[in-house]
Design a protein around this motif. Structure first.
Motif, short mmCIF file in Angstrom:
data_model
loop_
_atom_site.label_atom_id
_atom_site.label_comp_id
_atom_site.label_asym_id
_atom_site.label_seq_id
_atom_site.Cartn_x
_atom_site.Cartn_y
_atom_site.Cartn_z
N LEU A 1 13.33 6.92 -8.23
CA LEU A 1 12.20 6.79 -8.74
C LEU A 1 11.99 7.67 -9.70
CD1 LEU A 1 10.15 6.10 -5.29
CD2 LEU A 1 10.93 4.58 -7.03
N PRO A 2 10.91 7.41 -10.82
CA PRO A 2 10.51 8.33 -11.93
C PRO A 2 9.60 9.13 -11.36
CG PRO A 2 9.66 6.21 -12.21
CD PRO A 2 10.44 6.08 -10.83
N SER A 3 9.50 10.23 -12.32
CA SER A 3 8.31 11.10 -12.27
C SER A 3 7.43 10.84 -13.40
CB SER A 3 8.98 12.66 -12.24
OG SER A 3 9.73 13.06 -11.11
N VAL A 4 6.16 10.51 -12.89
CA VAL A 4 5.07 10.21 -13.51
C VAL A 4 3.82 11.01 -13.41
CG1 VAL A 4 6.07 8.02 -14.30
CG2 VAL A 4 4.48 8.13 -12.53
N THR A 5 2.89 11.02 -14.34
CA THR A 5 1.49 11.49 -14.19
C THR A 5 0.53 10.54 -14.58
OG1 THR A 5 1.62 12.79 -16.12
CG2 THR A 5 2.44 14.00 -14.23
N GLY A 6 -0.77 10.83 -14.49
CA GLY A 6 -1.93 9.82 -14.79
C GLY A 6 -1.91 8.86 -14.58
N TRP A 7 -2.55 7.72 -15.09
CA TRP A 7 -2.83 6.43 -14.62
C TRP A 7 -1.76 5.70 -13.86
CZ3 TRP A 7 -6.82 3.37 -13.76
CH2 TRP A 7 -8.03 3.67 -14.12
N ALA A 8 -0.37 5.73 -14.25
CA ALA A 8 0.65 5.51 -13.51
C ALA A 8 0.92 6.10 -12.10
CB ALA A 8 2.12 5.69 -14.42
N ALA A 9 0.53 7.27 -12.21
CA ALA A 9 0.82 7.85 -10.61
C ALA A 9 -0.38 7.27 -9.58
CB ALA A 9 0.60 9.40 -10.91
N ILE A 10 -1.51 7.14 -10.27
CA ILE A 10 -2.79 6.85 -9.52
C ILE A 10 -2.57 5.39 -9.04
CG2 ILE A 10 -4.27 6.44 -11.29
CD1 ILE A 10 -4.91 8.00 -7.88
N VAL A 11 -1.87 4.79 -10.10
CA VAL A 11 -1.80 3.33 -9.55
C VAL A 11 -0.68 3.08 -8.34
CG1 VAL A 11 -0.63 1.12 -10.59
CG2 VAL A 11 -2.48 2.06 -11.75
N ALA A 12 0.46 3.85 -8.58
CA ALA A 12 1.40 3.96 -7.61
C ALA A 12 0.84 4.31 -6.29
CB ALA A 12 2.65 4.95 -8.05
N TRP A 13 0.10 5.60 -6.26
CA TRP A 13 -0.52 6.16 -5.21
C TRP A 13 -1.29 5.15 -4.31
CZ3 TRP A 13 -5.34 7.29 -3.20
CH2 TRP A 13 -5.43 7.98 -2.08
N ARG A 14 -2.30 4.48 -5.13
CA ARG A 14 -3.33 3.43 -4.32
C ARG A 14 -2.40 2.44 -4.20
NH1 ARG A 14 -9.05 3.42 -7.90
NH2 ARG A 14 -9.57 5.49 -7.38
N GLY A 15 -1.27 1.71 -4.70
CA GLY A 15 -0.78 0.72 -4.33
C GLY A 15 -0.01 0.93 -2.89
N ALA A 16 0.67 2.14 -2.73
CA ALA A 16 1.10 2.53 -1.40
C ALA A 16 0.05 2.64 -0.41
CB ALA A 16 1.79 3.98 -1.58
N TYR A 17 -0.96 3.53 -0.71
CA TYR A 17 -2.28 3.29 0.29
C TYR A 17 -2.75 2.04 0.60
CZ TYR A 17 -6.78 5.01 2.09
OH TYR A 17 -7.73 5.38 2.85
N TRP A 18 -2.73 1.06 -0.30
CA TRP A 18 -3.31 -0.21 0.18
C TRP A 18 -2.25 -0.84 1.09
CZ3 TRP A 18 -1.91 -5.01 -1.83
CH2 TRP A 18 -2.76 -6.10 -1.28
N THR A 19 -0.92 -0.71 0.72
CA THR A 19 -0.07 -1.66 1.65
C THR A 19 0.01 -1.23 2.87
OG1 THR A 19 1.90 -0.36 0.71
CG2 THR A 19 1.18 -2.19 -0.49
N LYS A 20 -0.26 0.14 3.21
CA LYS A 20 -0.15 0.64 4.57
C LYS A 20 -1.61 0.56 5.43
CE LYS A 20 2.87 4.46 2.99
NZ LYS A 20 4.16 3.84 3.85
N GLN A 21 -2.40 -0.20 5.09
CA GLN A 21 -3.44 -0.79 5.77
C GLN A 21 -3.00 -1.70 6.95
OE1 GLN A 21 -6.26 1.00 5.53
NE2 GLN A 21 -5.07 1.63 3.84
N LEU A 22 -3.63 -1.33 8.10
CA LEU A 22 -3.18 -2.24 9.33
C LEU A 22 -4.11 -3.43 9.61
CD1 LEU A 22 -2.86 0.82 11.87
CD2 LEU A 22 -1.02 -0.31 10.57
N SER A 23 -5.17 -4.02 8.75
CA SER A 23 -5.71 -5.14 8.83
C SER A 23 -5.80 -5.64 7.56
CB SER A 23 -6.94 -5.06 9.76
OG SER A 23 -8.00 -4.03 8.66
N TRP A 24 -5.92 -7.03 7.56
CA TRP A 24 -6.41 -7.79 6.19
C TRP A 24 -7.78 -7.39 5.80
CZ3 TRP A 24 -2.94 -9.84 3.63
CH2 TRP A 24 -1.75 -10.16 3.85
N SER A 25 -8.66 -7.00 6.86
CA SER A 25 -10.17 -6.94 6.35
C SER A 25 -10.24 -5.66 5.47
CB SER A 25 -10.95 -6.52 7.38
OG SER A 25 -10.61 -5.52 8.48
N ASN A 26 -9.38 -4.57 5.89
CA ASN A 26 -9.28 -3.30 5.14
C ASN A 26 -8.58 -3.82 3.66
OD1 ASN A 26 -10.65 -1.91 7.12
ND2 ASN A 26 -8.62 -0.96 7.69
N MET A 27 -7.59 -4.42 3.71
CA MET A 27 -6.93 -4.78 2.43
C MET A 27 -7.90 -5.27 1.42
SD MET A 27 -3.10 -5.74 3.83
CE MET A 27 -2.44 -5.41 2.25
#
Length: 227
Positions: A181-207
């Protein structure tokens, strides 16, 4: 006043060698919480007697396990994961990523290899068969798991590090990642962080709700009022 103190769990005690003073209440001492997670239960005392601990960590050292995360001396029927466990011969970081991969490893062991075992017998639970490491940092990228060869022993895969810095900024360090994986900062990193956070939710309602709250915060700002 006395009733209020008793309601809050405050007991009045007279110090040794000193006269009684009703104006110096002392709180009751509670026993310290155990770090290893082995508390009540019919087999807890057996686990404490049979389990070995890391000698360098003191009294509340984590439980030592074999390469299959089984506690020695328990006939292979007791497992320990996370920061309350220490795999013998391995140096794993005490992070949530390790505990998540260990939980995924045991899930595959139970579903693929231990499902046919009869726990009513006195036989020892045998070691599991080959298990593919849970290498993917997000559930939607499960195909990354197939880059690694299945092994009976637990294998930790370094995924890299993600962090949110606030103000729609973040950092992603992929220098030590085994997934290239690359090392990035700024918007690309926050998009990756939020994507990982979003996919780890346990229910469709939270997603569904979480992106709505992110959109609301981006358009209207954070709501800090109370009503």
């Amino acid at each position: 006043a006395n009733r209020d103190l008793r309601h809050r769990g405050v007991a009045r005690r007279r110090p040794r060698g000193q006269p009684h003073d009703a104006r110096t209440p002392q709180r009751r001492r509670h026993p310290p919480l155990r770090r290893d997670g082995v508390v009540g239960g019919p087999r807890a005392s057996q686990v404490r007697r049979a389990a070995r601990r890391a000698p360098e960590a003191g009294r509340f050292a984590p439980l030592l396990t074999d390469s299959s995360l089984r506690v020695p001396g328990t006939r292979g029927r007791v497992f320990a994961i996370g920061d309350c466990a220490c795999v013998e011969g391995a140096q794993l970081p005490p992070t949530a990523s390790v505990a998540e991969q260990q939980a995924a490893y045991l899930t595959h062991c139970f579903n693929q290899h231990y499902c046919a075992f009869d726990p009513s017998t006195d036989a020892d639970l045998p070691p599991p068969g080959p298990v593919r490491p849970a290498a993917s940092p997000v559930s939607l990228a499960f195909f990354l798991d197939y880059l690694f060869t299945p092994t009976p022993a637990f294998r930790y895969v370094e995924r890299g590090s993600l962090a949110s810095l606030g103000s729609r900024a973040g950092v992603m360090d992929g220098s030590k990642s085994e997934l290239a994986l690359p090392s990035v900062t700024g918007w690309a990193a926050i998009v990756a962080w939020r994507g990982a956070y979003w996919t780890k939710q346990l229910s469709w309602s939270n997603m569904l709700l979480i992106p709505m709250f992110w959109f609301k915060s981006a358009v209207l700002g954070r709501d800090i009022s109370r009503f």
